[in-house]
Design an enzyme around this catalytic site. Structure first.
Site, PDB file in Angstrom:
ATOM      1  N   LEU A   1       0.734  -1.149   0.094  1.00 32.48           N
ATOM      2  CA  LEU A   1       0.122   0.149  -0.055  1.00 32.48           C
ATOM      3  C   LEU A   1       0.792   1.479  -0.064  1.00 32.48           C
ATOM      4  O   LEU A   1       1.999   1.239   0.371  1.00 32.48           O
ATOM      5  CB  LEU A   1      -0.711  -0.026   1.216  1.00 32.48           C
ATOM      6  CG  LEU A   1      -1.869  -1.220   1.341  1.00 32.48           C
ATOM      7  CD1 LEU A   1      -2.684  -1.023   2.637  1.00 32.48           C
ATOM      8  CD2 LEU A   1      -2.961  -1.315  -0.066  1.00 32.48           C
TER       9      LEU A   1
ATOM     10  N   LYS B   1      15.072   0.913   4.595  1.00 35.33           N
ATOM     11  CA  LYS B   1      14.476   1.328   3.247  1.00 35.33           C
ATOM     12  C   LYS B   1      14.751   2.956   3.164  1.00 35.33           C
ATOM     13  O   LYS B   1      14.887   3.357   2.267  1.00 35.33           O
ATOM     14  CB  LYS B   1      13.097   0.893   3.272  1.00 35.33           C
ATOM     15  CG  LYS B   1      12.308   1.480   2.252  1.00 35.33           C
ATOM     16  CD  LYS B   1      12.784   1.144   0.895  1.00 35.33           C
ATOM     17  CE  LYS B   1      11.841   1.667  -0.302  1.00 35.33           C
ATOM     18  NZ  LYS B   1      12.553   1.347  -1.672  1.00 35.33           N
TER      19      LYS B   1
HETATM   20  P1  NAD Z   1       0.723   2.709  -6.373  1.00 39.99           P
HETATM   21  O1  NAD Z   1       0.236   4.022  -5.642  1.00 39.99           O
HETATM   22  O2  NAD Z   1       1.029   2.198  -7.468  1.00 39.99           O
HETATM   23  O3  NAD Z   1      -0.313   1.451  -5.521  1.00 39.99           O
HETATM   24  C1  NAD Z   1      -0.741   1.389  -4.329  1.00 39.99           C
HETATM   25  C2  NAD Z   1      -1.970   0.561  -4.340  1.00 39.99           C
HETATM   26  O4  NAD Z   1      -2.759   0.504  -3.192  1.00 39.99           O
HETATM   27  C3  NAD Z   1      -3.033   1.272  -5.476  1.00 39.99           C
HETATM   28  O5  NAD Z   1      -3.448   0.442  -6.458  1.00 39.99           O
HETATM   29  C4  NAD Z   1      -4.097   1.647  -4.681  1.00 39.99           C
HETATM   30  O6  NAD Z   1      -5.437   1.413  -5.257  1.00 39.99           O
HETATM   31  C5  NAD Z   1      -4.053   0.565  -3.527  1.00 39.99           C
HETATM   32  N1  NAD Z   1      -4.680   0.905  -2.223  1.00 39.99           N
HETATM   33  C6  NAD Z   1      -4.743   1.686  -1.690  1.00 39.99           C
HETATM   34  N2  NAD Z   1      -5.252   1.660  -0.299  1.00 39.99           N
HETATM   35  C7  NAD Z   1      -5.913   0.619  -0.325  1.00 39.99           C
HETATM   36  C8  NAD Z   1      -6.878  -0.332   0.400  1.00 39.99           C
HETATM   37  N3  NAD Z   1      -7.262   0.177   1.830  1.00 39.99           N
HETATM   38  N4  NAD Z   1      -7.111  -1.612   0.050  1.00 39.99           N
HETATM   39  C9  NAD Z   1      -6.819  -1.991  -1.053  1.00 39.99           C
HETATM   40  N5  NAD Z   1      -5.926  -1.252  -2.151  1.00 39.99           N
HETATM   41  C10 NAD Z   1      -5.794   0.105  -1.470  1.00 39.99           C
HETATM   42  O7  NAD Z   1       2.215   2.502  -5.230  1.00 39.99           O
HETATM   43  P2  NAD Z   1       3.380   1.778  -5.713  1.00 39.99           P
HETATM   44  O8  NAD Z   1       4.229   2.419  -6.623  1.00 39.99           O
HETATM   45  O9  NAD Z   1       2.907   0.306  -5.985  1.00 39.99           O
HETATM   46  O10 NAD Z   1       4.063   1.611  -4.268  1.00 39.99           O
HETATM   47  C11 NAD Z   1       3.362   0.896  -3.159  1.00 39.99           C
HETATM   48  C12 NAD Z   1       4.505   0.851  -1.880  1.00 39.99           C
HETATM   49  O11 NAD Z   1       5.909   0.427  -2.352  1.00 39.99           O
HETATM   50  C13 NAD Z   1       4.608   2.432  -1.341  1.00 39.99           C
HETATM   51  O12 NAD Z   1       5.052   2.347  -0.064  1.00 39.99           O
HETATM   52  C14 NAD Z   1       6.228   2.834  -2.166  1.00 39.99           C
HETATM   53  O13 NAD Z   1       6.807   3.619  -1.587  1.00 39.99           O
HETATM   54  C15 NAD Z   1       6.953   1.567  -2.329  1.00 39.99           C
HETATM   55  N6  NAD Z   1       7.888   1.200  -3.085  1.00 39.99           N
HETATM   56  C16 NAD Z   1       7.584   1.731  -4.605  1.00 39.99           C
HETATM   57  C17 NAD Z   1       8.388   1.556  -5.478  1.00 39.99           C
HETATM   58  C18 NAD Z   1       8.217   1.966  -6.864  1.00 39.99           C
HETATM   59  O14 NAD Z   1       9.213   1.856  -7.721  1.00 39.99           O
HETATM   60  N7  NAD Z   1       6.869   2.275  -7.601  1.00 39.99           N
HETATM   61  C19 NAD Z   1       9.441   1.003  -5.199  1.00 39.99           C
HETATM   62  C20 NAD Z   1       9.923   0.511  -3.975  1.00 39.99           C
HETATM   63  C21 NAD Z   1       8.966   0.638  -2.980  1.00 39.99           C
END
Ligand code: NAD
Length: 298
Positions: free
Chosen positions: A65, A175
């Site tokens: 999330l 992280k």
């Molecule tokens: P994102 O915003 O693309 O995905 C998050 C998802 O969670 C969305 O699809 C949203 O609809 C869903 N969501 C939110 N609240 C929800 C709930 N209550 N129930 C069900 N679904 C829910 O974000 P992301 O890029 O996938 O990143 C996710 C996590 O990973 C973050 O904490 C980010 O910091 C971390 N991260 C991201 C990357 C990257 O390259 N994108 C790399 C490393 C870490």
């Protein structure tokens, strides 16, 4: 057969869940966005109506999330009337919480999980969307070593580096340190790319020289911020996909909170946060974090 509930199918969660499906696990998935679930039901996952529905009969819960408030809301409940999954999970359920959240928030969720007889790891990742798709993520894990050993086969499907960072919350500390370095490197690379190009160099030539010289770093290897230098980098698709600038700003804020807590001086991290806040003010928060390049070009 291990029954997995996967919650949060965004840029990272979707490809991570896909790799588990391809490895033969049974998945029930939930995201607030229906289209994200549709992607995976085509490949054999079962779509849930709610997070509570997703975890019925689950042996393992994996969450991916955006931030602390989403994770606490999911597991502990929120003011909107959601009760929180900890109340309904069967004792002994294994929870892999892979989002990047505040170390303090992770510790709070760990404590509540233990009170409900659940086994939880904070397991944030590094490696970006490409690493998520390729199953080569790095996992930085906080929690008990014995729990990590139970979860190792699942981590091994989604990643290639699995580190035990230490006790509860330690994965999150690792992280935020890592992402502070990443942000500073990205900004420094973007600044240098703009400087070189303004002084007559071809972007691809400059990028390659720096990549193979002492300025070389991960952003030059895998994620050049100048459009067209790397075909598969977000910069070459108008900074779409990838890791949103608003999430990087969140992580830099978490690093500053940690520094405040320990009394550390983190001037580079503080400056990086200010530059990302500027991008957010410019309405670029939903774009990939390499969009910081645009601060340095006219
Ligand atoms: P994102 O915003 O693309 O995905 C998050 C998802 O969670 C969305 O699809 C949203 O609809 C869903 N969501 C939110 N609240 C929800 C709930 N209550 N129930 C069900 N679904 C829910 O974000 P992301 O890029 O996938 O990143 C996710 C996590 O990973 C973050 O904490 C980010 O910091 C971390 N991260 C991201 C990357 C990257 O390259 N994108 C790399 C490393 C870490």
């Amino acid at each position: 057969m291990t029954q997995i509930a996967f919650i949060g199918l965004g840029h990272m969660g979707l490809p991570m869940a896909r790799n588990l499906l391809r490895a033969g696990f049974t998945l029930k998935v939930f995201d607030l966005v229906q289209a994200a679930m549709d992607e995976l039901t085509k490949e054999g996952a079962h779509a849930a109506d709610s997070a509570a529905d997703a975890v019925q009969d689950a042996d393992v819960v994996i969450s991916m999330l955006p931030a602390s408030r989403h994770v606490e809301g999911l597991y502990l409940g929120d003011s909107l009337g959601n009760h929180g999954l900890f109340k309904i999970l069967k004792p002994g359920t294994l929870i892999l919480e892979c989002s990047t959240i505040a170390p303090e928030s992770a510790r709070k969720v760990h404590k509540a999980a233990a009170e409900h007889g659940l086994e939880l790891l904070d397991a944030p990742v590094s490696g970006g969307t490409a690493g998520a798709a390729a199953g080569t993520l790095t996992f930085m894990i906080g929690g008990q070593a014995s729990t990590l050993e139970k979860a190792r086969p699942l981590f091994a499907v989604m990643g290639s580096n699995i580190f035990h960072a230490g006790p509860d919350g330690a994965g999150q500390v690792a992280k935020v340190c890592n992402n502070q370095v990443l942000a500073v490197q990205m900004i420094a690379t973007a600044e240098a790319m703009a400087l070189g190009v303004a002084n007559g160099l071809e972007p691809a030539v400059l990028a390659e020289i720096m990549r193979q010289s002492s300025g070389g770093n991960w952003t030059l290897e895998k994620y050049n911020p100048w459009p067209g230098v790397m075909e598969n980098a977000p910069a070459s698709r108008d900074y779409s996909g990838g890791f949103m600038a608003e999430l990087m700003a969140k992580d830099l804020g978490l690093a500053q909170e940690a520094a405040q807590h320990s009394g550390n001086s983190t001037p580079m991290g503080a400056l990086a946060l200010q530059l990302y806040r500027l991008l957010l003010k410019q309405g670029k928060g939903k774009q990939d974090f390499s969009v910081v390049q645009q601060l340095f070009v006219e």
